[in-house]
Design a protein around this motif. Structure first.
Motif, PDB file in Angstrom:
ATOM      1  N   PRO A 175       0.807  -1.231   0.000  1.00 53.07           N
ATOM      2  CA  PRO A 175       0.000   0.000   0.000  1.00 53.07           C
ATOM      3  C   PRO A 175       0.835   1.273   0.000  1.00 53.07           C
ATOM      4  CG  PRO A 175      -0.949  -1.588   1.502  1.00 53.07           C
ATOM      5  CD  PRO A 175       0.334  -2.200   1.003  1.00 53.07           C
ATOM      6  N   ARG A 176       1.958   1.291   0.725  1.00 47.68           N
ATOM      7  CA  ARG A 176       2.729   2.542   0.771  1.00 47.68           C
ATOM      8  C   ARG A 176       3.376   2.851  -0.572  1.00 47.68           C
ATOM      9  NH1 ARG A 176       7.646   1.655   5.021  1.00 47.68           N
ATOM     10  NH2 ARG A 176       8.521   3.465   3.990  1.00 47.68           N
ATOM     11  N   ASN A 177       3.699   1.802  -1.339  1.00 49.92           N
ATOM     12  CA  ASN A 177       4.287   2.046  -2.656  1.00 49.92           C
ATOM     13  C   ASN A 177       3.220   2.403  -3.687  1.00 49.92           C
ATOM     14  OD1 ASN A 177       6.840   1.641  -1.664  1.00 49.92           O
ATOM     15  ND2 ASN A 177       6.781  -0.551  -2.056  1.00 49.92           N
ATOM     16  N   LEU A 178       2.007   1.858  -3.529  1.00 52.43           N
ATOM     17  CA  LEU A 178       0.895   2.283  -4.394  1.00 52.43           C
ATOM     18  C   LEU A 178       0.652   3.774  -4.189  1.00 52.43           C
ATOM     19  CD1 LEU A 178      -1.791  -0.518  -3.973  1.00 52.43           C
ATOM     20  CD2 LEU A 178      -0.701   0.145  -6.096  1.00 52.43           C
ATOM     21  N   GLU A 212       1.116  27.997  -1.935  1.00 55.13           N
ATOM     22  CA  GLU A 212       2.442  27.363  -1.916  1.00 55.13           C
ATOM     23  C   GLU A 212       2.795  26.917  -0.502  1.00 55.13           C
ATOM     24  OE1 GLU A 212       2.111  30.482  -3.634  1.00 55.13           O
ATOM     25  OE2 GLU A 212       1.675  29.159  -5.335  1.00 55.13           O
ATOM     26  N   ASP A 213       2.531  27.817   0.475  1.00 58.81           N
ATOM     27  CA  ASP A 213       2.788  27.467   1.868  1.00 58.81           C
ATOM     28  C   ASP A 213       1.997  26.231   2.261  1.00 58.81           C
ATOM     29  OD1 ASP A 213       4.518  29.476   2.190  1.00 58.81           O
ATOM     30  OD2 ASP A 213       3.296  30.675   3.575  1.00 58.81           O
ATOM     31  N   LEU A 214       0.718  26.217   1.848  1.00 58.21           N
ATOM     32  CA  LEU A 214      -0.147  25.091   2.198  1.00 58.21           C
ATOM     33  C   LEU A 214       0.410  23.791   1.619  1.00 58.21           C
ATOM     34  CD1 LEU A 214      -2.807  23.925   3.309  1.00 58.21           C
ATOM     35  CD2 LEU A 214      -3.826  24.409   1.095  1.00 58.21           C
ATOM     36  N   ASP A 215       0.776  23.825   0.335  1.00 59.53           N
ATOM     37  CA  ASP A 215       1.295  22.619  -0.311  1.00 59.53           C
ATOM     38  C   ASP A 215       2.559  22.134   0.391  1.00 59.53           C
ATOM     39  OD1 ASP A 215      -0.759  22.613  -2.066  1.00 59.53           O
ATOM     40  OD2 ASP A 215       0.333  23.583  -3.699  1.00 59.53           O
ATOM     41  N   ARG A 216       3.423  23.106   0.752  1.00 60.18           N
ATOM     42  CA  ARG A 216       4.672  22.747   1.421  1.00 60.18           C
ATOM     43  C   ARG A 216       4.375  22.078   2.773  1.00 60.18           C
ATOM     44  NH1 ARG A 216       8.906  25.914   3.982  1.00 60.18           N
ATOM     45  NH2 ARG A 216       7.669  27.812   3.861  1.00 60.18           N
ATOM     46  N   LEU A 217       3.406  22.648   3.462  1.00 60.15           N
ATOM     47  CA  LEU A 217       3.032  22.142   4.780  1.00 60.15           C
ATOM     48  C   LEU A 217       2.465  20.715   4.673  1.00 60.15           C
ATOM     49  CD1 LEU A 217       3.101  23.460   7.546  1.00 60.15           C
ATOM     50  CD2 LEU A 217       0.745  24.189   7.213  1.00 60.15           C
ATOM     51  N   LEU A 218       1.539  20.536   3.723  1.00 57.17           N
ATOM     52  CA  LEU A 218       0.901  19.227   3.581  1.00 57.17           C
ATOM     53  C   LEU A 218       1.919  18.181   3.141  1.00 57.17           C
ATOM     54  CD1 LEU A 218      -2.568  20.058   1.943  1.00 57.17           C
ATOM     55  CD2 LEU A 218      -1.989  19.788   4.350  1.00 57.17           C
ATOM     56  N   ARG A 219       2.823  18.590   2.241  1.00 61.74           N
ATOM     57  CA  ARG A 219       3.845  17.650   1.792  1.00 61.74           C
ATOM     58  C   ARG A 219       4.735  17.262   2.961  1.00 61.74           C
ATOM     59  NH1 ARG A 219       4.713  20.009  -2.938  1.00 61.74           N
ATOM     60  NH2 ARG A 219       6.375  21.292  -2.099  1.00 61.74           N
ATOM     61  N   HIS A 220       5.104  18.263   3.762  1.00 61.46           N
ATOM     62  CA  HIS A 220       5.994  18.002   4.884  1.00 61.46           C
ATOM     63  C   HIS A 220       5.361  17.023   5.874  1.00 61.46           C
ATOM     64  CE1 HIS A 220       9.313  18.948   7.630  1.00 61.46           C
ATOM     65  NE2 HIS A 220       8.403  18.746   8.574  1.00 61.46           N
ATOM     66  N   GLU A 266       0.780   5.487   6.028  1.00 63.10           N
ATOM     67  CA  GLU A 266       0.418   6.029   7.339  1.00 63.10           C
ATOM     68  C   GLU A 266       1.309   5.423   8.429  1.00 63.10           C
ATOM     69  OE1 GLU A 266      -1.573   8.483   7.492  1.00 63.10           O
ATOM     70  OE2 GLU A 266      -1.498   8.655   9.663  1.00 63.10           O
ATOM     71  N   GLU A 267       1.477   4.092   8.382  1.00 66.53           N
ATOM     72  CA  GLU A 267       2.356   3.439   9.358  1.00 66.53           C
ATOM     73  C   GLU A 267       3.771   3.963   9.217  1.00 66.53           C
ATOM     74  OE1 GLU A 267       0.103  -0.923   9.509  1.00 66.53           O
ATOM     75  OE2 GLU A 267       1.748  -0.592   8.119  1.00 66.53           O
ATOM     76  N   ALA A 268       4.189   4.183   7.979  1.00 62.07           N
ATOM     77  CA  ALA A 268       5.563   4.628   7.724  1.00 62.07           C
ATOM     78  C   ALA A 268       5.814   6.005   8.331  1.00 62.07           C
ATOM     79  CB  ALA A 268       5.836   4.649   6.222  1.00 62.07           C
ATOM     80  N   ARG A 269       4.854   6.938   8.159  1.00 66.52           N
ATOM     81  CA  ARG A 269       5.130   8.287   8.675  1.00 66.52           C
ATOM     82  C   ARG A 269       5.058   8.307  10.195  1.00 66.52           C
ATOM     83  NH1 ARG A 269       0.400  12.738   8.440  1.00 66.52           N
ATOM     84  NH2 ARG A 269      -1.257  11.438   9.259  1.00 66.52           N
ATOM     85  N   ARG A 270       4.214   7.444  10.784  1.00 65.23           N
ATOM     86  CA  ARG A 270       4.145   7.384  12.251  1.00 65.23           C
ATOM     87  C   ARG A 270       5.414   6.792  12.831  1.00 65.23           C
ATOM     88  NH1 ARG A 270      -2.157   6.424  13.918  1.00 65.23           N
ATOM     89  NH2 ARG A 270      -2.961   7.907  12.427  1.00 65.23           N
ATOM     90  N   LEU A 271       5.894   5.749  12.168  1.00 71.00           N
ATOM     91  CA  LEU A 271       7.151   5.123  12.604  1.00 71.00           C
ATOM     92  C   LEU A 271       8.297   6.121  12.509  1.00 71.00           C
ATOM     93  CD1 LEU A 271       7.997   2.213  13.433  1.00 71.00           C
ATOM     94  CD2 LEU A 271       8.729   1.888  11.075  1.00 71.00           C
ATOM     95  N   ALA A 272       8.334   6.855  11.396  1.00 67.02           N
ATOM     96  CA  ALA A 272       9.407   7.839  11.200  1.00 67.02           C
ATOM     97  C   ALA A 272       9.340   8.928  12.267  1.00 67.02           C
ATOM     98  CB  ALA A 272       9.308   8.450   9.800  1.00 67.02           C
ATOM     99  N   ALA A 273       8.114   9.355  12.624  1.00 67.20           N
ATOM    100  CA  ALA A 273       7.979  10.408  13.637  1.00 67.20           C
ATOM    101  C   ALA A 273       8.490   9.907  14.989  1.00 67.20           C
ATOM    102  CB  ALA A 273       6.518  10.844  13.751  1.00 67.20           C
TER     103      ALA A 273
END
Lengths: 206, 203
Positions: free
Chosen positions: A84-87, B148-156, B35-42
């Motif tokens: 899923p993360r790669n999709l 632009e600020d919004l996009d940067r924020l959401l991407r971050h 989602e799991e990946a960004r939580r793990l990274a945080a």
């Protein structure tokens, strides 16, 4: 060995998949992405392999006598892009999106096209049965997951994907059962005979 | 015979290579979804919030990276939302009510940032705050100044917003930002207890 009309089938399919709005349309839905685009990209690679010069097939045969290497490589590449993360990444990041296309064609489709016909019948059978089981397991997972697995897709679609995968699993299981009870259809016997002939020709060519 | 041995070894090598690749791609089979990946990274490698000034709905500006020597509980909302954001609003209300008086606003602040620049002006943000009885001293409501600020924020923050008919669907979460401006926790939208349990020994 290859008819001229089929030489263009692989590149044409790839071009349609990648260069037309079909790409965005398929990637806009989870079902289109997972069950249509990814298999078709692999198929495009496999078709392209058929129009490669004969020497490629002979080299592949020398390297991968039973087709197991090609199968393994293709399986790893496909599984990687089905995570899923790669999709998500393939849809949300342009680089990952192109990487997906390139690897599915070059590292999954072409190896399969070059070597899949060498797979022993036993391996094919195991693959089919395991694949059917995977459809049931994954379908059930997608159906029952309470949260979205992909950030880029909606929950309702995930549920529908689960149902479709369960349906495909059921069709595949029915085909396996039919094969067990009624034996292979006549047409299939001829195809198998043709393939053994093909293999013996190739081994003689070696 | 040698050929078969080499063939077998090649298969094993390819299998190991593939397995290693999949392991790397899933952080050791721990994160299969983004989602799991960004939580793990945080949790494991907290990254600082981007330096950015936001418009404070109560007037003035708010510097995201300079919210003082306090913990900031942060979320992304849009006031027209009736699903995830209602849960988020209710969660923030519960966090606000659970914090002791000397902690609220002093050691822990709350911040809701809208991602609907078209519809959410200061008035609507204040209305949203009133809906959840936001304490003006502690619960800030803000919007990015530009697209632009919004996009940067959401991407971050790896917030993905997708349209769902007339509405938006987004991977809503409660973020905990450390006093040093690093995002050290990403929690479910209703995980009030987890957030409080994280903050309590620290405030």
């Amino acid at each position: 060995m290859t008819r001229p009309s089929t030489v263009w089938a692989g590149p044409a399919l790839l071009a349609v998949l990648v260069l037309t709005p079909l790409r965005l349309w398929l990637e806009a839905s989870l079902i289109g992405h997972m069950l249509v685009q990814i298999p078709l990209l692999v198929l495009a690679g496999a078709l392209m392999a058929r129009s490669l010069p004969e020497v490629w097939r002979i080299r592949a045969a020398r390297l991968d006598e039973y087709g197991v290497l090609g199968l393994l490589l293709a399986l790893f590449v496909v599984v990687y892009w089905l995570l899923p993360r790669n999709l998500d990444a393939a849809v949300l990041e342009a680089g990952a999106g192109w990487m997906k296309i390139v690897t599915l064609v070059l590292l999954a489709g072409i190896p399969l096209g070059l070597t899949a016909h060498r797979l022993p019948l036993l391996v094919r059978g195991v693959l089919w049965v395991k694949g059917t089981a995977m459809f049931f397991v994954m379908g059930w997972l997608y159906r029952e997951a309470p949260d979205r697995l992909c950030n880029a897709y909606l929950l309702g679609e995930q549920l529908m994907l689960g149902n479709i995968m369960l349906g495909l699993g059921a069709i595949s299981l029915a085909a396996i059962l039919a094969l067990l009870f009624f034996g292979p259809p006549n047409r299939h016997r001829q195809v198998v005979a043709g393939e053994t002939l093909d293999q013996s020709q190739l081994s003689r060519a070696l | 015979m040698w050929r078969n041995a080499i063939y077998g070894l090649t298969i094993i090598a390819l299998g190991l290579g593939g397995f290693t690749t999949l392991s790397l791609a899933t952080d050791g089979f721990r994160a299969f979804t983004a989602e799991e990946a960004r939580r793990l990274a945080a949790r494991e490698n907290p990254a600082p919030v981007p330096a950015m000034t936001l418009e404070d709905a109560r007037g003035g500006e708010l510097d995201l990276a300079e919210l003082g020597d306090r913990y900031v509980v942060l979320d992304f909302i849009y006031t027209g939302c009736h699903h995830a954001c209602t849960t988020l609003g209710a969660s923030f209300h519960r966090i606000q009510e659970a914090l002791p008086e000397d902690v609220l606003g002093e050691r822990v602040a709350l911040l809701s940032i809208t991602f609907d620049l078209e519809n959410d002006d200061a008035a609507r943000l204040l209305e949203y705050g009133e809906r959840f009885s936001a304490n003006p001293e502690a619960w800030h409501l803000a919007r990015p100044k530009t697209r632009e600020d919004l996009d940067r924020l959401l991407r971050h923050f790896q917030v993905v917003v997708i349209p769902d008919g007339q509405d938006f669907v987004h991977n809503g979460a409660i973020y905990v930002v450390e006093p040093d401006a690093r995002v050290a926790g990403i929690h479910d939208i209703d995980a009030v207890d987890d957030v409080l349990a994280y903050l309590e020994p620290r405030w």
